[in-house]
Enzyme design. Structure first.
Site, mmCIF file in Angstrom:
data_model
loop_
_atom_site.group_PDB
_atom_site.id
_atom_site.type_symbol
_atom_site.label_atom_id
_atom_site.label_comp_id
_atom_site.label_asym_id
_atom_site.label_seq_id
_atom_site.Cartn_x
_atom_site.Cartn_y
_atom_site.Cartn_z
ATOM 1 N N TYR A 145 12.393 8.064 7.117
ATOM 2 C CA TYR A 145 11.021 7.559 7.296
ATOM 3 C C TYR A 145 10.810 7.208 8.765
ATOM 4 C CZ TYR A 145 7.040 4.316 7.022
ATOM 5 O OH TYR A 145 5.837 3.679 7.207
ATOM 6 N N GLU A 234 2.311 8.164 10.295
ATOM 7 C CA GLU A 234 3.417 7.896 9.370
ATOM 8 C C GLU A 234 3.947 9.217 8.814
ATOM 9 O OE1 GLU A 234 4.051 4.987 5.577
ATOM 10 O OE2 GLU A 234 2.472 6.493 5.431
#
Length: 424
Positions: A145, A234
């Site tokens: 991530y 993101e």
């Protein structure tokens, strides 16, 4: 928006939420579909899957042929999360499908395109699917991530990384905080080789070639963040494939609306078909509008005053039909447009205007109210409470208009009159 950013935002507005039952802060935010975000990533040198977009079932075959993939991922393109677990109005389940069979791809596209997808983040009616992304599947060895976002607590951009990708990052932060790395970034220098290498190692990219690729991806991610005036970029998951490639599989991007004048090409990509048409209409006139389920239309200047107005309506037994903030620099024409939007809502049975004139001149509001009432032939009760700059002249304008306008000296009185006007 990521769950992590949502949580941080809610913390920032905690005091406002304590003041209001509704907790609504008007924010106009550009939302792009997944494929549009991936196009921006690709244009900045960030590796993404090969994909094609289908908006007509007749184009499915050519899209499949252009990919030459061993396995395909078929994704409905809508502005809502939970697509994979969603269902369609025709009974088909799953807005995300994976298959190796090109014939199955065509069937999936046929089952999705032109139908409404319902997920936990949509209304009961769902969202009409007008585009399908067919992407080349990648063999994922590891999921990580990565996110760059503007963080008030750091007064600037922050890089957030975790080797636990493909998951709810908020849960990772709560259950295994040691798997979260946060690095404040200098807006002038951003992500250099040292920071990128540190993050790549933390994410578990090993081997000279793979780590070099991860470093380049992270540096390109920063370049994208700056170039498009993003508030957040993101990537979840940010993956390593079994062939040693580093790819951004899914992306969510939010933008700084104040940079609209610099990013006109990007903002022109926005598809407003999924939005409440009243919100789209209001935004054309720089009005902040959010539709609700009540029957008392609200026209207010200032977000805090708007929330207080809705609360007091509720306390007096009424229900607000909307949040409508006309702002501090409102003009007469904007007042007219606000009234027009309110009166076009069949649920609105009464209108409450609550304006505190600081920057705004109360006389401007009063003239706008009178002109709108006459032009629109207003048939429903109208309650007006004005206070502040030039309020005496404003009250005179309302009194001399000859219109059946109910006035009030304070907000509580105005709310009671608005609620009572419907009961009568």
């Amino acid at each position: 928006m990521s769950s992590l950013l949502v949580r941080q935002t809610l913390c920032a507005v905690k005091n406002l939420k304590n003041l209001s039952q509704f907790g609504i802060v008007p924010i106009r935010r550009l939302n792009l579909l997944e494929y549009q975000s991936k196009e921006l990533l690709r244009d900045s040198g960030i590796s993404v899957q090969n994909f094609a977009i289908v908006d007509d079932t007749k184009k499915t075959s050519s899209a499949i042929e252009s990919l030459h993939a061993e396995e395909y991922v078929i994704k409905a393109q809508v502005l809502a999360g939970g697509r994979g677990k969603g269902w369609f109005d025709n009974g088909f389940k799953g807005g995300v499908q994976i298959t190796r069979d090109p014939k199955a791809v065509a069937e999936y596209v046929k089952s999705m395109l032109g139908h409404r997808l319902i997920t936990k983040q949509t209304s009961q009616d769902g969202i009409l699917v007008q585009k399908i992304m067919i992407a080349e599947s990648v063999n994922i060895a590891r999921e990580t991530y990565v996110c760059i976002l503007m963080d008030r607590s750091y007064n600037g951009p922050v890089l957030i990384a975790s080797p636990a990708g493909g998951m709810d990052i908020e849960s990772v932060a709560e259950e295994t905080p040691e798997q979260i790395k946060k690095i404040p970034l200098d807006i002038l220098y951003g992500i250099d080789d040292q920071i990128a290498t540190e993050v790549a190692e933390f994410l578990g990219f090993k081997g000279e070639k793979v780590q070099e690729k991860a470093v380049n991806e992270l540096k390109n991610l920063w370049k994208l963040f700056v170039d498009i005036d993003a508030l957040q970029v993101e990537i979840n998951p940010f993956v390593e494939t079994d062939e040693g490639q580093v790819i951004a599989v899914d992306a969510k991007i939010s933008f700084d609306d104040n940079a609209h004048f610099r990013q006109k090409d990007i903002f022109a990509l926005e598809d407003s078909s999924e939005k409440d048409p009243r919100e789209v209409d209001a935004s054309k006139f720089n009005l902040n509008y959010i539709g609700m389920d009540g029957n008392i239309g609200c026209l207010v200047n200032g977000a805090g005053l708007a929330m207080a107005t809705m609360d007091i309506i509720k306390l007096n037994g009424g229900t607000p039909a909307n949040f409508l903030d006309v702002g501090g620099s409102v003009k007469e024409d904007q007042v007219y447009q606000a009234f027009r939007i309110l009166t076009e809502d069949p649920k609105v049975k009464s209108i409450l205007v609550n304006v505190f004139g600081g920057i705004v001149n109360c006389a401007t509001i009063a003239n706008g109210i009178v002109a709108a009432s006459r032009t629109l032939g207003l048939k429903i009760p109208l309650v007006v409470r004005l206070e502040g700059t030039n309020v005496s002249e404003a009250k005179k304008i309302l009194a001399d208009s000859g219109l059946p306008i109910l006035t009030a000296n304070d907000l509580d009185e105005a709310a009671k009159k608005a609620v009572d006007s419907i009961k009568k």
